[in-house]
Design a protein around this motif. Structure first.
Motif, PDB file in Angstrom:
ATOM      1  N   PRO A 197     -12.906  -0.041  21.142  1.00  0.00           N
ATOM      2  CA  PRO A 197     -13.397  -1.422  21.074  1.00  0.00           C
ATOM      3  C   PRO A 197     -14.590  -1.675  21.987  1.00  0.00           C
ATOM      4  O   PRO A 197     -15.363  -2.608  21.746  1.00  0.00           O
ATOM      5  N   GLU A 198     -14.752  -0.851  23.037  1.00  0.00           N
ATOM      6  CA  GLU A 198     -15.873  -1.049  23.965  1.00  0.00           C
ATOM      7  C   GLU A 198     -17.199  -0.535  23.403  1.00  0.00           C
ATOM      8  O   GLU A 198     -18.264  -0.881  23.915  1.00  0.00           O
ATOM      9  N   ARG A 199     -17.167   0.264  22.361  1.00  0.00           N
ATOM     10  CA  ARG A 199     -18.385   0.814  21.782  1.00  0.00           C
ATOM     11  C   ARG A 199     -18.933  -0.165  20.743  1.00  0.00           C
ATOM     12  O   ARG A 199     -18.988   0.101  19.555  1.00  0.00           O
ATOM     13  N   THR A 200     -19.345  -1.320  21.236  1.00  0.00           N
ATOM     14  CA  THR A 200     -19.761  -2.411  20.355  1.00  0.00           C
ATOM     15  C   THR A 200     -21.097  -2.156  19.672  1.00  0.00           C
ATOM     16  O   THR A 200     -21.466  -2.890  18.753  1.00  0.00           O
ATOM     17  N   GLU A 201     -21.825  -1.126  20.100  1.00  0.00           N
ATOM     18  CA  GLU A 201     -23.074  -0.776  19.419  1.00  0.00           C
ATOM     19  C   GLU A 201     -22.836   0.090  18.184  1.00  0.00           C
ATOM     20  O   GLU A 201     -23.751   0.332  17.394  1.00  0.00           O
TER      21      GLU A 201
ATOM     22  N   GLY B 178      -8.964   5.480   8.257  1.00  0.00           N
ATOM     23  CA  GLY B 178     -10.351   5.096   8.047  1.00  0.00           C
ATOM     24  C   GLY B 178     -10.549   3.601   8.157  1.00  0.00           C
ATOM     25  O   GLY B 178      -9.654   2.801   7.884  1.00  0.00           O
ATOM     26  N   GLY B 179     -11.740   3.220   8.608  1.00  0.00           N
ATOM     27  CA  GLY B 179     -12.101   1.813   8.669  1.00  0.00           C
ATOM     28  C   GLY B 179     -11.921   1.166  10.015  1.00  0.00           C
ATOM     29  O   GLY B 179     -12.192  -0.024  10.168  1.00  0.00           O
ATOM     30  N   VAL B 180     -11.455   1.927  11.017  1.00  0.00           N
ATOM     31  CA  VAL B 180     -11.283   1.425  12.376  1.00  0.00           C
ATOM     32  C   VAL B 180     -12.147   2.275  13.307  1.00  0.00           C
ATOM     33  O   VAL B 180     -12.154   3.504  13.201  1.00  0.00           O
ATOM     34  N   ARG B 181     -12.880   1.628  14.208  1.00  0.00           N
ATOM     35  CA  ARG B 181     -13.765   2.373  15.120  1.00  0.00           C
ATOM     36  C   ARG B 181     -12.941   3.143  16.144  1.00  0.00           C
ATOM     37  O   ARG B 181     -12.147   2.572  16.887  1.00  0.00           O
ATOM     38  N   MET B 182     -13.139   4.471  16.149  1.00  0.00           N
ATOM     39  CA  MET B 182     -12.423   5.374  17.031  1.00  0.00           C
ATOM     40  C   MET B 182     -13.427   6.251  17.771  1.00  0.00           C
ATOM     41  O   MET B 182     -14.598   6.332  17.397  1.00  0.00           O
ATOM     42  N   LYS B 183     -12.932   6.952  18.801  1.00  0.00           N
ATOM     43  CA  LYS B 183     -13.764   7.915  19.521  1.00  0.00           C
ATOM     44  C   LYS B 183     -12.900   9.100  19.906  1.00  0.00           C
ATOM     45  O   LYS B 183     -11.670   8.992  19.999  1.00  0.00           O
ATOM     46  N   ALA B 184     -13.549  10.239  20.135  1.00  0.00           N
ATOM     47  CA  ALA B 184     -12.820  11.442  20.529  1.00  0.00           C
ATOM     48  C   ALA B 184     -13.757  12.373  21.278  1.00  0.00           C
ATOM     49  O   ALA B 184     -14.956  12.426  20.988  1.00  0.00           O
TER      50      ALA B 184
END
Length: 273
Positions: A19-23, A187-193
């Motif tokens: 959620p913090e990767r708003t860009e 799919g469809g939700v912003r994730m990071k890894a």
């Protein structure tokens, strides 16, 4: 790794919501998928990407090409774009334009005219130019920092081996086997890894996404999405996801943004460092 059939996630292993990767946002397309003007156009998120200034969304060239005539592109910076589309579809049944406008801001696509190039120089890059005021009215973000020319070359393999990389996007999960064969859920939700350096050549940086090493990785729908590297304490958008292995277990093949070709394409749209 584009997806026109989105199903939450980058690879599920070693991945967390971002959620913090708003860009980081999703590319949404609205298009006629049946050649029947009496039926509503289809609306789906199809790829990932990143805001690199107030009005420029960076994505992959293969995300903005090979569409039916009249396709319209929108960008959403929502954390859960699939739920936003589902809610908009329920609120505006049969009105694809209203659905797309409720979720995203419409923009104009510009694809590198040299795409598709050879694998040695693929030119797989595009931007969506957006009305800055409309974007600012809906979302707050800090644009991603782009790399300087040849920044990855300057680090070399030894420096890249000790560099922290993170991939982000809205894509699906790694392949799962079931009664009907392999599927890619989510799919469809912003994730990071986290990912780690594997190899570098003039156009590509290959990033390992092997689970035993603590990595996650990209999958279908993550095309155009960012791969960040922490360089001298600064998070830099060094490459965009383009492709990888079919089940999404091993390697994320990403297009370098510090290369001459990428910089030449971006120069008219954004101030380069």
């Amino acid at each position: 790794m584009a997806s026109t059939h989105p199903a939450a996630a980058i690879n599920s292993y070693n991945a967390v919501p971002a959620p913090e990767r708003t860009e980081v946002g999703a590319l949404i397309a609205r298009w006629d998928d049946d050649a029947d003007p009496a039926t509503p156009d289809r609306v789906d998120w199809v790829c990932s990407g990143t805001m690199v200034d107030a009005d420029t969304f960076l994505t992959a060239g293969h995300c903005t090409t090979d569409w039916p005539a009249g396709v319209r592109f929108y960008v959403s910076l929502a954390q859960d774009v699939q739920s936003a589309l589902d809610s908009a579809a329920a609120a505006h049944p049969g009105d694809s334009q209203a659905v797309a406008a409720a979720v995203g801001v419409e923009g104009t696509a510009h694809t590198d005219p040299a795409y598709p190039g050879p694998s040695s120089s693929p030119h797989d890059i595009a931007v969506i130019q957006l009305p800055a005021a409309a974007v600012a009215a809906r979302w707050t973000f800090t644009p991603a920092t782009l790399p300087t020319a040849g920044e990855l070359d300057a680090l070399g393999p030894q420096g890249l081996n000790t560099t922290s990389f993170v991939t982000a996007g809205y894509g699906t999960q790694e392949a799962r086997r079931g009664p009907g064969g392999q599927t890619h859920p989510g799919g469809g939700v912003r994730m990071k890894a986290p990912v780690t350096f594997n190899a570098l050549n003039p156009s590509w940086v290959r990033l390992a996404m092997t689970e035993p090493q603590g990595n996650g990785g990209a999958c279908y729908g993550d095309s155009g999405g960012p791969n960040f590297a922490t360089l001298d304490g600064v998070r830099v958008l060094v490459a965009t996801t383009i492709t990888g292995d079919t089940p999404c277990y091993a390697t994320n093949v990403t297009y370098r943004l510090d290369s001459p070709a990428a910089r030449a394409f971006l120069a008219p749209f954004v101030t380069l460092p």
